[in-house]
Design an enzyme around this catalytic site. Sequence first.
Site, PDB file in Angstrom:
ATOM      1  N   ASP A   1       0.884  -1.169   0.000  1.00 53.64           N
ATOM      2  CA  ASP A   1       0.000   0.000   0.000  1.00 53.64           C
ATOM      3  C   ASP A   1       0.918   1.215   0.000  1.00 53.64           C
ATOM      4  O   ASP A   1       1.555   1.513   1.010  1.00 53.64           O
ATOM      5  CB  ASP A   1      -0.889   0.006   1.244  1.00 53.64           C
ATOM      6  CG  ASP A   1      -1.912   1.147   1.219  1.00 53.64           C
ATOM      7  OD1 ASP A   1      -1.596   2.215   0.656  1.00 53.64           O
ATOM      8  OD2 ASP A   1      -3.015   0.980   1.758  1.00 53.64           O
ATOM      9  N   HIS A   2       1.008   1.898  -1.127  1.00 58.81           N
ATOM     10  CA  HIS A   2       2.027   2.940  -1.247  1.00 58.81           C
ATOM     11  C   HIS A   2       1.806   4.095  -0.278  1.00 58.81           C
ATOM     12  O   HIS A   2       2.731   4.857   0.002  1.00 58.81           O
ATOM     13  CB  HIS A   2       2.123   3.446  -2.695  1.00 58.81           C
ATOM     14  CG  HIS A   2       0.967   4.283  -3.146  1.00 58.81           C
ATOM     15  ND1 HIS A   2      -0.124   3.751  -3.795  1.00 58.81           N
ATOM     16  CD2 HIS A   2       0.742   5.609  -3.048  1.00 58.81           C
ATOM     17  CE1 HIS A   2      -0.976   4.714  -4.081  1.00 58.81           C
ATOM     18  NE2 HIS A   2      -0.481   5.857  -3.637  1.00 58.81           N
TER      19      HIS A   2
ATOM     20  N   HIS B   1      -6.013   2.448   1.421  1.00 54.68           N
ATOM     21  CA  HIS B   1      -5.266   3.635   1.814  1.00 54.68           C
ATOM     22  C   HIS B   1      -5.826   4.322   3.075  1.00 54.68           C
ATOM     23  O   HIS B   1      -5.118   4.499   4.065  1.00 54.68           O
ATOM     24  CB  HIS B   1      -5.240   4.654   0.680  1.00 54.68           C
ATOM     25  CG  HIS B   1      -4.620   4.152  -0.590  1.00 54.68           C
ATOM     26  ND1 HIS B   1      -3.595   3.240  -0.606  1.00 54.68           N
ATOM     27  CD2 HIS B   1      -4.890   4.432  -1.893  1.00 54.68           C
ATOM     28  CE1 HIS B   1      -3.250   2.984  -1.857  1.00 54.68           C
ATOM     29  NE2 HIS B   1      -4.026   3.691  -2.652  1.00 54.68           N
TER      30      HIS B   1
END
Length: 511
Positions: free
Chosen positions: A202-203, A265
């Site tokens: 999950d960036h 996110h």
Amino acid sequence: MVASARNGQPSEIDQPTDEPRNAQAVMTQTDPFDFVIVGATGDLTMRKLLPAFYQRFRLGQAPEGTQIIGVARSKLSSEEYRERGAKALKEFVPSDSYDAAQAEAFMELVQYASLDAADKDADWSTLKSLLDGHEDRPRVFYIATAPNLYVSTAAAFADKELISPHTRIVLEKPIGVDLASAEEINTGVGKYFSEEQIFRIDHYLGKTTVQNVLALRFANPMLERSWNSGTILSVQITAAETVGVGARGPYYDTSGALRDMVQNHLLQVLSLVAMEPPASLTAADLRDEKLKVLRALKPMSPEVVAKDTVRAQYVAGEIGGEAVDGYLTDLGDDKSTTETFLAIRTEVRTPRWFGVPFYLRTGKRLAEKATEIVITFRPQPWPIFQDAPQPGRLVLRVQPHEGVSLTLSSKDPSKDEFRLREATLDVSYPEQFHTRYPDSYEELLMDAVQGDPVLFIRRDEVQASWRWVEPILAGWKEDARALETYKAGTWGPDSSKDLLARDGSKWLEDF
């Protein structure tokens, strides 16, 4: 063999660790490694992955002998792929850190194999020859393809005996479209890779400013002692974009804002804000505390979905003085009911957060690009200043203007009488630390190489987030909350303001 990969023990420097996280150790890489990107001709690779590796190369973390191997079905030679990659670096690396000579040297590490990695019967000879003899060094398979190919791709790696004790597999989000499909992916990939070898990326967790939530809370006793329902009135988390769906339209229409942004996110950010202090900074302790938050979220019954959610779709409007089309025009489908905006009110049912509303908001074609966390403090119960401004606010800016600001009440020096006005203490992280803020993928890629899982998502976190999101999807499917519209260039429909007004609150831009 697969059995040895599952049961063998990685070397000491390579084994996934549960030791407390040490930033210097994590960010230093001196040994060569192999990093295989499946889906290497896609937008993610060109915009994010290759530029991120280039930045790590500049810092000496991709030494000689390292291989960045692109894998895709396109019929390209390594030289042709390097040409594409070089153009991508020139376009997407910021000018202040781009150097043509360094870019050329970096591209010498890049190889390419034309291959359908989900097909066991394809010609795997090129990829196998590039990896032959490298079984004792870190090997990462980064799967940047559609999620429905994850299991077949993992099975093909196993069939070709490419999984060693030093191998990790990185799975891009989304992990499924619901709980059942997520479990199918996790179980399927888990047949060939142990949980310790699976890195769900999950960036947002790679963003330094998101990680700084932990530092602000737990390294500053003043804040941590105030981080509770006795002091905090509300928490709002916003991820706003000015762009439309663009080329992602076909994918986005099957996903929508809830699956695309909230399930991963925003719930990860919420869990960092609301978690209890972990026993240590190990992956297990941090992820255990995040999981407790996800499991403590107020259940979304049909009645709650109808009352506490807003969903909407953008129509034609104006952004930055330029007219833009609506979602249906962008998509080329006038029947789509996919939401491009949502706002949700929820609660974390723990003693620390009793009675504190958490607001989540995300959308396309909004008035500004901004990702931020807003902590609003409670007013004085018996104010002695009748003209006091709104309660104080702590704003953590994740992007684009990374930093933190604290809004307080102060005496207005321009008035003779004792009147108050707002004053803001503002810290810009880039200006404060005089350093380039790295892209979120840079640290995550190197963490995968190092085998450090702290900033990746564990299987039970995926399960917990889907269990909370699914009732919202089901309620919307049954029209528990009707789809609204909003003009591009605004902050969404007015009903999202009403969501907060019930609690006597406002979104940040309305203060």
